[in-house]
Scaffold this active site. Sequence first.
Site, PDB file in Angstrom:
ATOM      1  N   ASP A 159      22.791 -20.075  33.781  1.00 56.22           N
ATOM      2  CA  ASP A 159      24.097 -19.415  33.685  1.00 56.22           C
ATOM      3  C   ASP A 159      23.919 -17.893  33.758  1.00 56.22           C
ATOM      4  O   ASP A 159      24.683 -17.190  34.426  1.00 56.22           O
ATOM      5  CB  ASP A 159      24.778 -19.823  32.370  1.00 56.22           C
ATOM      6  CG  ASP A 159      24.706 -21.319  32.164  1.00 56.22           C
ATOM      7  OD1 ASP A 159      25.313 -22.043  32.954  1.00 56.22           O
ATOM      8  OD2 ASP A 159      23.993 -21.761  31.238  1.00 56.22           O
ATOM      9  N   HIS A 187      25.543 -24.283  26.680  1.00 52.42           N
ATOM     10  CA  HIS A 187      25.452 -24.514  28.129  1.00 52.42           C
ATOM     11  C   HIS A 187      26.463 -25.603  28.479  1.00 52.42           C
ATOM     12  O   HIS A 187      26.125 -26.763  28.676  1.00 52.42           O
ATOM     13  CB  HIS A 187      24.037 -24.933  28.540  1.00 52.42           C
ATOM     14  CG  HIS A 187      23.975 -25.385  29.975  1.00 52.42           C
ATOM     15  ND1 HIS A 187      24.145 -24.520  31.027  1.00 52.42           N
ATOM     16  CD2 HIS A 187      23.823 -26.611  30.527  1.00 52.42           C
ATOM     17  CE1 HIS A 187      24.088 -25.197  32.164  1.00 52.42           C
ATOM     18  NE2 HIS A 187      23.893 -26.465  31.884  1.00 52.42           N
TER      19      HIS A 187
END
Length: 328
Positions: A159, A187
Amino acid sequence: MKAPVRVAVTGAAGQIGYALLFRIAAGDMLGPDQPVILHLLEITPALPALNGVVMELNDCAFPTLHGVVATDDVNVAFKDVDFALLVGARPRGPGMERKDLLEANGAIFAPQGKAINDHAKRDVRVLVVGNPANTNALIAQQNAPDLDPRRFTAMVRLDHNRAISQLAEKTGALNTDIAKVTIWGNHSSTQYPDIHQTTVKGKPALSLVDQTWYENDFIPVVQQRGAAIIKARGASSAASAASAAIDHMRNWALGTAAGDWVSMGIPSDGSYGIEPGVIYGYPVTVSNGSYEIVQGLEINAFSRARMDATDRELREERAAVEHLFAKR
Ligand code: NAI
């Protein structure tokens, strides 16, 4: 050449495994002067496929690959390992609720945590990639009561890298021009990609892009990038996930660059008002092999709300798996 270190990878015959093992063996993770012995764990039905991967690893004749152990026994897989990348996980099946998913993964990560506790080096570095990564890391950690809880981390680096790439593209900069991006929290789609402290060639990122792009494009694109890759490729992100895992471990072992930080899912110590104990994405710097949370960042109301929302999701996930924790 240094003495070899042992690196365990679970789910080694899977997609990410195929993109990851060759890079670890080539020295991308720990450097060209650090030989590795790979410990590869798979479920029994996948051992023939794993054997094929081992044949290919051998065929590369990598100077830094000093051995391969391929097994379906967790106790063998984690014996004396210095690094463990837990990639294999139970994917969400059709109609599967998040609670069932957490439960199914508990059956994988509780025994793996126990085997790490019993067999790995005491200073093992564990990275959980398999989803739901943060809570799987917590399950493994809570089944390894003899180890320092800080040895267990989860991957939010993909990410982080996605955020850098999106911002570089938007501002016409290079990836290396971007510094101080943060992925806070889980996440999952509640993660909060934060660019309030980010700089592009030393200038504040938010002075170069407008707030509407930040809120309505950047944040959702980073949050939902995994789903966009599945839609485009017909398969989930594997090479980029493997690359992020390499980045996470390399920075943890070898340190972060001066004037920058990286995002790691680590056990919360309560910093920034986050629930202690949950595995939460934080901005960290690493020196001498030890990570520290970047302290003193100013958090505005916009950020606060998003950091709290992803904290809330992690607390709910923890409540759903607490019965899987070993008694201390
Ligand atoms: P895959 O399905 O291709 O491979 C998974 C492998 O794990 C399979 O070979 C399977 O046999 C193995 N496995 C299952 N249970 C196991 C166990 N108990 N012990 C050892 N091996 C086991 O999946 P892929 O694409 O490699 O992804 C792996 C995981 O990584 C998934 O959970 C995925 O959601 C996650 N992921 C996480 C990302 C992150 O940023 N944290 C990014 C992308 C994927």
